[in-house]
Design an enzyme around this catalytic site. Structure first.
Site, PDB file in Angstrom:
ATOM      1  N   GLN A 110       0.812  -1.213   0.000  1.00 42.71           N
ATOM      2  CA  GLN A 110       0.000   0.000   0.000  1.00 42.71           C
ATOM      3  C   GLN A 110       0.849   1.269   0.000  1.00 42.71           C
ATOM      4  O   GLN A 110       0.438   2.305   0.500  1.00 42.71           O
ATOM      5  CB  GLN A 110      -0.937  -0.010   1.219  1.00 42.71           C
ATOM      6  CG  GLN A 110      -1.881  -1.202   1.246  1.00 42.71           C
ATOM      7  CD  GLN A 110      -2.762  -1.225   2.487  1.00 42.71           C
ATOM      8  OE1 GLN A 110      -2.813  -0.254   3.252  1.00 42.71           O
ATOM      9  NE2 GLN A 110      -3.465  -2.334   2.704  1.00 42.71           N
ATOM     10  N   CYS A 111       2.011   1.188  -0.575  1.00 47.62           N
ATOM     11  CA  CYS A 111       2.953   2.318  -0.603  1.00 47.62           C
ATOM     12  C   CYS A 111       2.823   3.073  -1.924  1.00 47.62           C
ATOM     13  O   CYS A 111       2.429   2.503  -2.949  1.00 47.62           O
ATOM     14  CB  CYS A 111       4.379   1.780  -0.417  1.00 47.62           C
ATOM     15  SG  CYS A 111       5.679   3.029  -0.492  1.00 47.62           S
ATOM     16  N   GLY A 112       3.179   4.341  -1.922  1.00 49.37           N
ATOM     17  CA  GLY A 112       3.183   5.115  -3.149  1.00 49.37           C
ATOM     18  C   GLY A 112       4.198   4.596  -4.160  1.00 49.37           C
ATOM     19  O   GLY A 112       4.100   4.898  -5.353  1.00 49.37           O
ATOM     20  N   THR A 114       4.724   1.313  -4.586  1.00 47.96           N
ATOM     21  CA  THR A 114       4.384  -0.087  -4.853  1.00 47.96           C
ATOM     22  C   THR A 114       4.248  -0.385  -6.345  1.00 47.96           C
ATOM     23  O   THR A 114       4.868  -1.311  -6.867  1.00 47.96           O
ATOM     24  CB  THR A 114       3.083  -0.477  -4.121  1.00 47.96           C
ATOM     25  OG1 THR A 114       3.295  -0.364  -2.704  1.00 47.96           O
ATOM     26  CG2 THR A 114       2.684  -1.897  -4.455  1.00 47.96           C
TER      27      THR A 114
END
Length: 237
Positions: A110-112, A114
């Site tokens: 859920q990371c920018g 990803t």
């Protein structure tokens, strides 16, 4: 009488100097690279024990001993010495990757970063997997709680959405007292710009075929941008 006393003192100093020199040579031989594993005979330890104590108190001897200890510790370890858990909880001996170039990444769902990282990791792996590249992904939830799922959910996400064919391992900590041993080793081998700690998701470590860490990349460094480094270690044009 004065002449005799001076002569006696001279001879005593001469014997002490010779003994100290012998002890110093004995220590240097014992701690040399070629004889590091050779135990010091008890009789010789007993003979020179007072001098050894003095020798160790000198800056040169202390530095020599410290350098040999630190060098021995770093040289004795490689990635291949570690065992980790896969996503199912099974042990994986990393010595099975001997002869492979490894790209080790702490991943999050859920990371920018990803989408770009997972996409390019899949592209890099597809291109070089038959030439000796392996990507080892370690999920971690320490950065913004951006990897909250179970191992099964993480694997399904990576494999379904991004077609990840490389192994995804058990979720780990990469910083702090509970950091996985493999990450303690990676960080000690290649510190970051502002200290050893992993700064965010998708930090990357490049490992050569002998299991030695040769480079470290920031989370914002894209996988495809290090393709040239991967090719160099693989020995491909």
């Amino acid at each position: 009488m004065l002449c005799i006393c001076n002569s006696t003192r001279f001879l005593f100093r001469r014997k002490l100097t010779v003994a100290a020199s012998s002890a110093s040579q004995l220590l240097q031989k014992h701690f040399s690279a070629d004889s590091l594993q050779t135990p010091l005979p008890p009789s010789r330890i007993s003979l020179f024990s007072p001098l050894i104590k003095v020798e160790f108190s000198s800056p040169v001897a202390s530095t020599l001993l410290l350098n040999r200890t630190m060098a021995g510790h770093s040289e004795s370890k490689s990635i291949h010495d570690f065992t980790v858990k896969d996503a199912k909880g099974n042990d994986v001996d990393l010595s099975t990757y001997k002869g492979k170039v490894l790209l080790i990444v702490n991943v999050a769902s859920q990371c920018g970063l990803t989408n770009s990282n997972y996409t390019e990791l899949a592209q890099l792996y597809e291109k070089y997997k038959t030439q000796g590249l392996e990507i080892l992904a370690f999920p971690c939830n320490q950065f913004g709680a951006q990897e909250p799922g179970t191992n099964d959910e993480i694997v399904e996400f990576a494999c379904t959405r991004f077609k990840a064919e490389y192994p995804i391992f058990d979720k780990v900590d990469v910083n702090g007292d509970n950091a996985a041993p493999i990450y303690k080793f990676l960080k000690s081998s290649k510190g970051g710009l502002f200290g050893d700690s992993i700064k965010w998701n998708f930090s990357k470590f490049l490992v050569d075929k002998e299991g030695k860490v040769v480079d470290r990349y920031a989370p914002t460094t894209s996988p495809l941008s290090i393709e040239k480094d991967v090719k160099k270690l693989l020995g491909v044009a």
